[in-house]
Design a protein around this motif. Structure first.
Motif, PDB file in Angstrom:
ATOM      1  N   GLY A 117      -7.018  17.274  21.589  1.00  0.00           N
ATOM      2  CA  GLY A 117      -6.542  16.573  20.490  1.00  0.00           C
ATOM      3  C   GLY A 117      -6.419  17.639  19.272  1.00  0.00           C
ATOM      4  N   SER A 118      -6.603  18.944  19.562  1.00  0.00           N
ATOM      5  CA  SER A 118      -6.640  20.086  18.586  1.00  0.00           C
ATOM      6  C   SER A 118      -5.179  20.898  18.863  1.00  0.00           C
ATOM      7  CB  SER A 118      -7.647  20.896  18.602  1.00  0.00           C
ATOM      8  OG  SER A 118      -7.768  21.955  17.770  1.00  0.00           O
ATOM      9  N   ALA A 119      -4.702  21.334  17.860  1.00  0.00           N
ATOM     10  CA  ALA A 119      -3.359  22.174  17.873  1.00  0.00           C
ATOM     11  C   ALA A 119      -3.852  23.516  18.199  1.00  0.00           C
ATOM     12  CB  ALA A 119      -2.784  21.975  16.650  1.00  0.00           C
ATOM     13  N   ARG A 120      -4.855  24.002  17.965  1.00  0.00           N
ATOM     14  CA  ARG A 120      -5.168  25.383  18.163  1.00  0.00           C
ATOM     15  C   ARG A 120      -5.515  26.046  19.549  1.00  0.00           C
ATOM     16  NH1 ARG A 120      -8.238  26.238  12.601  1.00  0.00           N
ATOM     17  NH2 ARG A 120      -9.587  24.646  13.384  1.00  0.00           N
ATOM     18  N   ILE A 121      -5.002  26.979  19.898  1.00  0.00           N
ATOM     19  CA  ILE A 121      -4.964  27.484  21.366  1.00  0.00           C
ATOM     20  C   ILE A 121      -5.697  28.808  21.347  1.00  0.00           C
ATOM     21  CG2 ILE A 121      -3.650  28.313  23.449  1.00  0.00           C
ATOM     22  CD1 ILE A 121      -1.451  26.321  22.738  1.00  0.00           C
ATOM     23  N   PHE A 122      -6.823  29.002  22.123  1.00  0.00           N
ATOM     24  CA  PHE A 122      -7.408  30.419  22.332  1.00  0.00           C
ATOM     25  C   PHE A 122      -7.119  30.924  23.685  1.00  0.00           C
ATOM     26  CE2 PHE A 122      -9.568  28.215  18.880  1.00  0.00           C
ATOM     27  CZ  PHE A 122      -9.861  29.001  18.051  1.00  0.00           C
ATOM     28  N   ALA A 123      -7.008  32.359  23.666  1.00  0.00           N
ATOM     29  CA  ALA A 123      -6.850  33.019  24.768  1.00  0.00           C
ATOM     30  C   ALA A 123      -7.609  34.270  24.946  1.00  0.00           C
ATOM     31  CB  ALA A 123      -5.290  33.431  24.992  1.00  0.00           C
ATOM     32  N   ILE A 124      -8.122  34.656  26.335  1.00  0.00           N
ATOM     33  CA  ILE A 124      -8.832  35.813  26.655  1.00  0.00           C
ATOM     34  C   ILE A 124      -8.226  36.426  27.887  1.00  0.00           C
ATOM     35  CG2 ILE A 124     -10.544  34.476  28.197  1.00  0.00           C
ATOM     36  CD1 ILE A 124     -12.654  36.312  27.039  1.00  0.00           C
ATOM     37  N   ASP A 125      -8.170  37.744  27.971  1.00  0.00           N
ATOM     38  CA  ASP A 125      -7.610  38.479  29.137  1.00  0.00           C
ATOM     39  C   ASP A 125      -8.416  39.114  29.660  1.00  0.00           C
ATOM     40  OD1 ASP A 125      -7.755  40.613  27.497  1.00  0.00           O
ATOM     41  OD2 ASP A 125      -5.762  40.761  26.912  1.00  0.00           O
ATOM     42  N   ASP A 126      -8.298  39.853  30.707  1.00  0.00           N
ATOM     43  CA  ASP A 126      -9.244  40.845  31.479  1.00  0.00           C
ATOM     44  C   ASP A 126      -9.971  41.869  30.559  1.00  0.00           C
ATOM     45  OD1 ASP A 126      -6.507  41.577  31.535  1.00  0.00           O
ATOM     46  OD2 ASP A 126      -7.027  42.857  33.522  1.00  0.00           O
ATOM     47  N   ASN A 127      -9.239  42.295  29.591  1.00  0.00           N
ATOM     48  CA  ASN A 127      -9.736  43.382  28.853  1.00  0.00           C
ATOM     49  C   ASN A 127     -10.367  43.095  27.408  1.00  0.00           C
ATOM     50  OD1 ASN A 127      -8.776  45.390  30.670  1.00  0.00           O
ATOM     51  ND2 ASN A 127      -6.778  45.113  29.763  1.00  0.00           N
ATOM     52  N   GLY A 128     -10.106  41.867  26.847  1.00  0.00           N
ATOM     53  CA  GLY A 128     -10.513  41.558  25.581  1.00  0.00           C
ATOM     54  C   GLY A 128     -11.513  40.487  25.392  1.00  0.00           C
ATOM     55  N   ALA A 129     -11.488  40.083  24.302  1.00  0.00           N
ATOM     56  CA  ALA A 129     -12.335  39.033  23.808  1.00  0.00           C
ATOM     57  C   ALA A 129     -11.457  37.818  23.489  1.00  0.00           C
ATOM     58  CB  ALA A 129     -13.230  39.384  22.699  1.00  0.00           C
ATOM     59  N   ALA A 130     -12.187  36.515  23.393  1.00  0.00           N
ATOM     60  CA  ALA A 130     -11.355  35.626  23.130  1.00  0.00           C
ATOM     61  C   ALA A 130     -10.755  35.443  21.745  1.00  0.00           C
ATOM     62  CB  ALA A 130     -12.484  34.214  22.997  1.00  0.00           C
ATOM     63  N   LEU A 131      -9.497  35.464  21.311  1.00  0.00           N
ATOM     64  CA  LEU A 131      -8.831  35.214  20.278  1.00  0.00           C
ATOM     65  C   LEU A 131      -8.006  34.115  20.072  1.00  0.00           C
ATOM     66  CD1 LEU A 131      -5.660  36.543  20.805  1.00  0.00           C
ATOM     67  CD2 LEU A 131      -7.075  38.423  21.176  1.00  0.00           C
ATOM     68  N   GLN A 132      -7.537  33.618  18.859  1.00  0.00           N
ATOM     69  CA  GLN A 132      -6.742  32.724  18.991  1.00  0.00           C
ATOM     70  C   GLN A 132      -5.214  32.957  19.045  1.00  0.00           C
ATOM     71  OE1 GLN A 132      -6.761  30.454  15.111  1.00  0.00           O
ATOM     72  NE2 GLN A 132      -4.989  29.247  15.538  1.00  0.00           N
ATOM     73  N   GLY A 133      -4.613  32.427  20.072  1.00  0.00           N
ATOM     74  CA  GLY A 133      -3.041  32.869  20.655  1.00  0.00           C
ATOM     75  C   GLY A 133      -2.851  32.371  22.005  1.00  0.00           C
ATOM     76  N   THR A 134      -2.174  32.945  22.785  1.00  0.00           N
ATOM     77  CA  THR A 134      -1.655  32.199  23.970  1.00  0.00           C
ATOM     78  C   THR A 134      -1.551  33.469  24.891  1.00  0.00           C
ATOM     79  OG1 THR A 134       0.624  32.493  23.444  1.00  0.00           O
ATOM     80  CG2 THR A 134      -0.300  30.309  22.942  1.00  0.00           C
ATOM     81  N   CYS A 135      -1.450  33.205  25.928  1.00  0.00           N
ATOM     82  CA  CYS A 135      -1.205  33.969  27.175  1.00  0.00           C
ATOM     83  C   CYS A 135       0.074  34.436  27.402  1.00  0.00           C
ATOM     84  CB  CYS A 135      -1.512  33.397  28.592  1.00  0.00           C
ATOM     85  SG  CYS A 135      -3.442  33.431  28.300  1.00  0.00           S
ATOM     86  N   VAL A 136       0.837  35.658  27.424  1.00  0.00           N
ATOM     87  CA  VAL A 136       1.947  35.767  27.663  1.00  0.00           C
ATOM     88  C   VAL A 136       2.084  37.081  28.940  1.00  0.00           C
ATOM     89  CG1 VAL A 136       4.249  37.125  26.815  1.00  0.00           C
ATOM     90  CG2 VAL A 136       2.909  35.317  25.346  1.00  0.00           C
ATOM     91  N   SER A 137       2.457  36.973  29.786  1.00  0.00           N
ATOM     92  CA  SER A 137       2.776  37.878  31.082  1.00  0.00           C
ATOM     93  C   SER A 137       1.349  38.456  31.293  1.00  0.00           C
ATOM     94  CB  SER A 137       3.342  38.841  30.616  1.00  0.00           C
ATOM     95  OG  SER A 137       4.741  38.609  30.422  1.00  0.00           O
ATOM     96  N   GLY A 138       0.121  37.455  31.433  1.00  0.00           N
ATOM     97  CA  GLY A 138      -1.344  37.957  31.698  1.00  0.00           C
ATOM     98  C   GLY A 138      -1.932  38.653  30.610  1.00  0.00           C
ATOM     99  N   VAL A 139      -1.615  38.526  29.360  1.00  0.00           N
ATOM    100  CA  VAL A 139      -2.087  39.298  28.130  1.00  0.00           C
ATOM    101  C   VAL A 139      -2.231  38.382  26.966  1.00  0.00           C
ATOM    102  CG1 VAL A 139      -2.032  41.084  26.555  1.00  0.00           C
ATOM    103  CG2 VAL A 139      -1.124  41.480  29.025  1.00  0.00           C
ATOM    104  N   ALA A 140      -3.428  38.294  26.259  1.00  0.00           N
ATOM    105  CA  ALA A 140      -3.769  37.314  25.345  1.00  0.00           C
ATOM    106  C   ALA A 140      -3.070  37.953  24.177  1.00  0.00           C
ATOM    107  CB  ALA A 140      -4.973  37.193  25.175  1.00  0.00           C
ATOM    108  N   THR A 141      -2.179  37.099  23.389  1.00  0.00           N
ATOM    109  CA  THR A 141      -1.479  37.548  22.457  1.00  0.00           C
ATOM    110  C   THR A 141      -1.792  36.550  21.154  1.00  0.00           C
ATOM    111  OG1 THR A 141       0.290  36.281  22.845  1.00  0.00           O
ATOM    112  CG2 THR A 141       0.291  38.774  23.608  1.00  0.00           C
ATOM    113  N   PRO A 142      -2.037  37.086  19.937  1.00  0.00           N
ATOM    114  CA  PRO A 142      -2.338  36.303  18.796  1.00  0.00           C
ATOM    115  C   PRO A 142      -1.012  35.673  18.485  1.00  0.00           C
ATOM    116  CG  PRO A 142      -2.438  38.798  18.355  1.00  0.00           C
ATOM    117  CD  PRO A 142      -2.380  38.667  19.683  1.00  0.00           C
TER     118      PRO A 142
END
Length: 142
Positions: A117-142
């Motif tokens: 029910g929320s519009a915000r998406i968070f992502a985390i990749d193998d190198n970083g911490a959780a941030l607001q954004g999406t996954c692109v090619s295996g990398v979290a991008t804001p």
């Protein structure tokens, strides 16, 4: 004999009624309007603060869920290899309210999550911490 007794009783009742009427006080219309105005101002200030607290709690729940998923995926990679899905990771416990998705491979993976029910998406990749954004090619991008 009875007549003076009745007369005194009625006189006493009359004095009591008059005293009660004089002591009765109510609120004026202005006082009531001021109270309603104060309650309205407090509600106008408190409701947005409450809603922001709810959104912050939802965001924290998503960040915690995807961080737990990252830990489970790393543990799975170390012990058995890259899992095909989060359900295959034995250390991962899914949440009923957070939707989590794993993408990528053992060399570069990304996990995204969203509170239902929320519009915000968070992502985390193998190198970083959780941030607001999406996954692109295996990398979290804001």
């Amino acid at each position: 004999m009875i007549r003076p007794l009745i007369h005194r009783t009625l006189h006493a009742l009359s004095r009591t009624r008059t005293a009660i009427r004089e002591r009765q006080q109510g609120f004026t219309l202005i006082e009531l309007l001021v109270v309603v105005l104060i309650i309205g101002v407090l509600a106008a200030v408190a409701i947005p603060i409450f809603l922001n607290q709810q959104e912050g709690a939802k965001d924290s729940a998503v960040k915690a869920q995807i961080t737990q998923a990252k830990t489970a995926v790393v543990a799975e990679i170390v012990t058995k290899g890259f899992p095909t899905s989060l359900a295959a990771a034995s250390a991962y416990t899914p949440s009923d309210e957070v939707t989590v998705l794993l993408t990528g491979s053992a060399t570069a993976f990304c996990i995204s999550g969203q509170f239902d029910g929320s519009a915000r998406i968070f992502a985390i990749d193998d190198n970083g911490a959780a941030l607001q954004g999406t996954c692109v090619s295996g990398v979290a991008t804001p």
